[in-house]
Design an enzyme around this catalytic site. Structure first.
Site, PDB file in Angstrom:
ATOM      1  N   ARG A 233      36.306  68.764 -99.733  1.00  0.00           N
ATOM      2  CA  ARG A 233      35.179  67.677 -99.541  1.00  0.00           C
ATOM      3  C   ARG A 233      33.973  67.998 -99.337  1.00  0.00           C
ATOM      4  NH1 ARG A 233      38.927  64.830-101.369  1.00  0.00           N
ATOM      5  NH2 ARG A 233      39.988  62.893-100.737  1.00  0.00           N
ATOM      6  N   GLU A 262      28.705  61.887-104.429  1.00  0.00           N
ATOM      7  CA  GLU A 262      29.126  61.946-105.546  1.00  0.00           C
ATOM      8  C   GLU A 262      28.955  60.412-106.587  1.00  0.00           C
ATOM      9  OE1 GLU A 262      33.145  63.001-105.148  1.00  0.00           O
ATOM     10  OE2 GLU A 262      32.607  65.060-104.294  1.00  0.00           O
ATOM     11  N   HIS A 281      34.311  66.415-109.559  1.00  0.00           N
ATOM     12  CA  HIS A 281      35.678  66.141-108.837  1.00  0.00           C
ATOM     13  C   HIS A 281      36.870  65.834-109.982  1.00  0.00           C
ATOM     14  CE1 HIS A 281      36.478  64.205-104.821  1.00  0.00           C
ATOM     15  NE2 HIS A 281      37.657  64.996-105.135  1.00  0.00           N
TER      16      HIS A 281
END
Length: 327
Positions: A233, A262, A281
């Site tokens: 994370r 993000e 991601h």
């Protein structure tokens, strides 16, 4: 008939499976008021990548279970769900191998400058034999430090030790005898790991304890030649401190699949650094794995609503009856 709210697009066969067991209402989480209204009238919910706050669940007196299409669950207030008697399920097993592949791709790409040099070739810069200006770093035989040796960390350790003859150090809340026996992994404290690892790989969930666990002091404790790998994370790393360390040469580089914000803003200083490999991601983002995650999350939800779910439960205290449901 039970009612389920889905706030994520699901494969057709997974949606059909849910519809066999319940009425499924698909909502756009961007339409906040409609989303909250749907939750208040639901027995269960399934989705990912959306923050579910306690306020959103006020009045959701029928809600019995939520299922996230992810292994991470930092989008939920787990303590609040437990107080309300709402089961939270996640998908910890089905994405292990694909995520470990992503982690190791970051190790290789960062060390061998794969992205940077591929762009260099496409830009027409390869006009003669390469020299030291294009050289990278070896991966085989180096030391990999894994912070958090759970399922994914263990799969990364297997790739490192058996595939690349790497020395594996790890920190974890508890020992991992299998990794120690099979991969030669050695459990150390974080300062020793940072001081000795050529690659520092974060594989921890985001909790109050792990937020910014890698900051300026930890980056200074790493080797100048070391590379930081983060596919856990974004907030486990102090991003401002990382940018400063990369700009000043405190560490050699970084391979990142996760970020504080993000999508990563286009003006992020990270994007201006050749020493950074930045991915959007993609940890578990393969067709096969994302489908398996959706199916697993759907099965988790139906079992939770039926009272038969025995695995993949984040807040097991609900099952133990230690928390009552708010009215």
């Amino acid at each position: 008939m039970k009612k389920i709210v889905a706030w994520k697009s699901l494969p057709e066969d997974v949606l059909a499976y849910l519809q066999q067991h319940a009425q499924v209402v698909q909502v756009d989480p961007a339409q906040h008021d409609a989303f909250v209204a749907a939750l208040r009238d639901a027995d269960g919910g399934i989705g990912a990548s959306v923050k579910i706050t306690p306020a959103m669940l006020d009045g959701a007196s029928r809600l019995k279970a939520l299922s996230t299409v992810s292994v991470g669950f930092d989008q939920f207030d787990v303590d609040d769900l437990t107080r309300r008697g709402i089961v939270l399920a996640h998908t910890p097993d089905v994405l292990t191998e694909s995520t470990a592949d992503t982690v190791f791709s970051l190790i290789l790409a960062s060390a061998r400058r794969v992205v940077e040099l591929a762009d260099w070739v496409k830009a027409g810069q390869w006009r003669a034999s390469i020299g030291p200006a294009q050289f990278g770093l070896d991966v085989q035989g180096k030391t990999l430090g894994i912070v958090g040796l759970g399922r994914i960390g263990g799969a990364v350790a297997r790739r490192a030790a058996l595939g690349f003859n790497m020395n594996v150090l790890y920190t974890n809340r508890s020992a991992n005898p299998h990794a120690e026996r099979t991969y030669g992994a050695r459990r150390v404290d974080l300062p020793e790991l940072l001081a000795n690892a050529d690659f520092v790989c974060l594989q921890v969930p985001l909790t109050p304890q792990t937020k910014h666990m890698i900051g300026a002091a930890e980056l200074r404790a790493m080797k100048k030649s070391a590379i930081l790998i983060n596919a856990s994370r974004g907030a486990t790393v102090d991003e401002a401190a990382l940018i400063d360390a990369l700009q000043n040469g405190t560490i050699h580089g970084a391979g990142l699949d996760v970020f504080d914000t993000e999508p990563l803003p286009a003006d992020s200083p990270l994007l201006k650094l050749a020493s950074v490999v930045a991915l959007p991601h993609i940890g578990s983002a393969t067709h096969e794995t994302r489908h398996a995650m959706a199916r697993n999350a759907a099965e988790n939800l139906i079992a939770a609503l039926d009272g038969t779910l025995a695995v993949n439960i984040v807040n097991r205290d609900v099952l133990a009856g230690s928390a009552g449901r708010d009215s």
